[in-house]
Motif scaffolding. Structure first.
Motif, PDB file in Angstrom:
ATOM      1  N   GLU A  22       0.828  -1.203   0.000  1.00  0.00           N
ATOM      2  CA  GLU A  22       0.000   0.000   0.000  1.00  0.00           C
ATOM      3  C   GLU A  22       0.868   1.261   0.000  1.00  0.00           C
ATOM      4  O   GLU A  22       0.572   2.237  -0.692  1.00  0.00           O
ATOM      5  N   GLU A  69       2.250   1.866  -3.441  1.00  0.00           N
ATOM      6  CA  GLU A  69       1.243   2.429  -4.344  1.00  0.00           C
ATOM      7  C   GLU A  69       1.006   3.903  -4.045  1.00  0.00           C
ATOM      8  O   GLU A  69       0.829   4.716  -4.970  1.00  0.00           O
ATOM      9  N   LEU A  70       1.019   4.262  -2.767  1.00  0.00           N
ATOM     10  CA  LEU A  70       0.844   5.678  -2.405  1.00  0.00           C
ATOM     11  C   LEU A  70       2.006   6.513  -2.928  1.00  0.00           C
ATOM     12  O   LEU A  70       1.814   7.637  -3.425  1.00  0.00           O
ATOM     13  N   ARG A 109       3.776   5.803  -5.528  1.00  0.00           N
ATOM     14  CA  ARG A 109       3.627   5.838  -6.992  1.00  0.00           C
ATOM     15  C   ARG A 109       2.621   6.913  -7.403  1.00  0.00           C
ATOM     16  O   ARG A 109       2.748   7.534  -8.463  1.00  0.00           O
ATOM     17  N   GLN A 110       1.623   7.144  -6.540  1.00  0.00           N
ATOM     18  CA  GLN A 110       0.598   8.152  -6.823  1.00  0.00           C
ATOM     19  C   GLN A 110       0.987   9.538  -6.319  1.00  0.00           C
ATOM     20  O   GLN A 110       0.226  10.485  -6.467  1.00  0.00           O
ATOM     21  N   GLY A 111       2.162   9.632  -5.698  1.00  0.00           N
ATOM     22  CA  GLY A 111       2.611  10.934  -5.194  1.00  0.00           C
ATOM     23  C   GLY A 111       2.005  11.326  -3.868  1.00  0.00           C
ATOM     24  O   GLY A 111       2.086  12.489  -3.472  1.00  0.00           O
ATOM     25  N   LYS A 112       1.405  10.367  -3.155  1.00  0.00           N
ATOM     26  CA  LYS A 112       0.765  10.661  -1.866  1.00  0.00           C
ATOM     27  C   LYS A 112       1.732  10.317  -0.731  1.00  0.00           C
ATOM     28  O   LYS A 112       1.515   9.388   0.058  1.00  0.00           O
ATOM     29  N   GLU A 113       2.772  11.098  -0.641  1.00  0.00           N
ATOM     30  CA  GLU A 113       3.848  10.789   0.306  1.00  0.00           C
ATOM     31  C   GLU A 113       3.403  10.921   1.761  1.00  0.00           C
ATOM     32  O   GLU A 113       3.826  10.138   2.610  1.00  0.00           O
ATOM     33  N   TRP A 147      11.053   6.750  -6.666  1.00  0.00           N
ATOM     34  CA  TRP A 147      10.909   7.733  -5.579  1.00  0.00           C
ATOM     35  C   TRP A 147      12.259   7.931  -4.911  1.00  0.00           C
ATOM     36  O   TRP A 147      13.013   6.978  -4.683  1.00  0.00           O
TER      37      TRP A 147
END
Length: 252
Positions: free
Chosen positions: A37, A40-41, A43-47, A173
């Motif tokens: 998870e 994936e975060l 990868r979506q830029g939700k650091e 990242w």
């Protein structure tokens, strides 16, 4: 002092090891899922959300490490059970194992540890168990105490986890580079026409008003100063100003 039942205590020790191994597997699998998870975060830029989940992974990792440490100590207690049963006082060669298990009993979700604590309390006294839970004797395994202390991972640890998770799951990242703090130019309060290090500093105007605050000038080495340098032996500007103020005070 109550007499311990060998078979009961031995069963509790062995059952606690089985329960810890089962929980260790559960937590390890849970962290594998959480790491996916986090990847994936990232990868979506939700650091920021990834960082929050990393805190959970970190704490579960610590508990797993405690299970591994205490598991070895419980094995030791099981192997030396005869000595414990025959002793009038807690044997010195198992004191660390005893104190560590008693210390961890109320902090870990292992029901057998609480039952073992009650049995040891009847054998060696309530004060013995309480001293272990407070680590009054200083015999609790030193690696267990910090791992069972509630705390949050520092920035370096979080970045380490994020970096390793990104690498493991092939996520592009990289840890953000720390930004240098902004340091403003030194501000110098000056009078209009005042000299600084042999350079004339005109007063600045802002919205038609004269400002006595001006930034320090940056003058290349190969550009001559606006005024000739001080003659040898004259002294620094600070010395000249001090002499000038002294003469003014004398006149006054």
């Amino acid at each position: 002092m109550a007499r311990l039942k060998k078979d009961v205590l031995k069963t509790k020790l062995r059952t606690s090891i089985l329960r810890m191994n089962r929980k260790k597997t559960q937590k390890t699998n849970q962290n594998i899922s959480l790491k996916r998870e986090v990847a994936e975060l990232l990868r979506q830029g939700k650091e920021e959300l990834a960082r929050i989940k990393v805190e959970s992974i970190y704490r579960e990792d610590l508990v797993v490490q405690v299970y591994e440490l205490i598991g070895g100590l419980v094995e030791l207690l099981s192997a030396r059970l005869e000595i414990i049963l025959m002793a009038q006082e807690p044997p010195a060669n198992v004191m660390t194992a005893l104190d560590t298990v008693l210390f961890a009993a109320p902090l870990l979700d292992i029901g057998e540890f609480m039952e073992i604590s009650q049995m040891l309390s009847k054998k060696f006294g309530k004060e013995f168990v309480e001293a272990a839970q407070l680590n009054s004797r200083g015999m609790v395994h030193p690696k267990v105490i910090p791992k069972l202390t509630v705390h949050y991972p520092d920035e370096q640890t979080v970045v380490y986890y994020l970096t390793e998770i990104a690498k493991e799951h092939n996520v592009d990242w990289a840890a953000p580079q720390p930004q240098m703090p902004f340091i403003p130019h030194t501000q110098v309060v000056m009078e209009p026409g005042m000299h600084q290090n042999g350079v004339y500093m005109p007063a600045m105007q802002t919205n038609g008003q004269v400002s006595n605050t001006a930034p320090m000038p940056i003058i290349p080495d190969n550009v001559p100063s606006a005024e000739p340098p001080l003659s040898p032996g004259t002294g620094t500007i600070d010395q000249l100003l001090e002499e000038r103020f002294r003469s003014l005070r004398n006149k006054g």
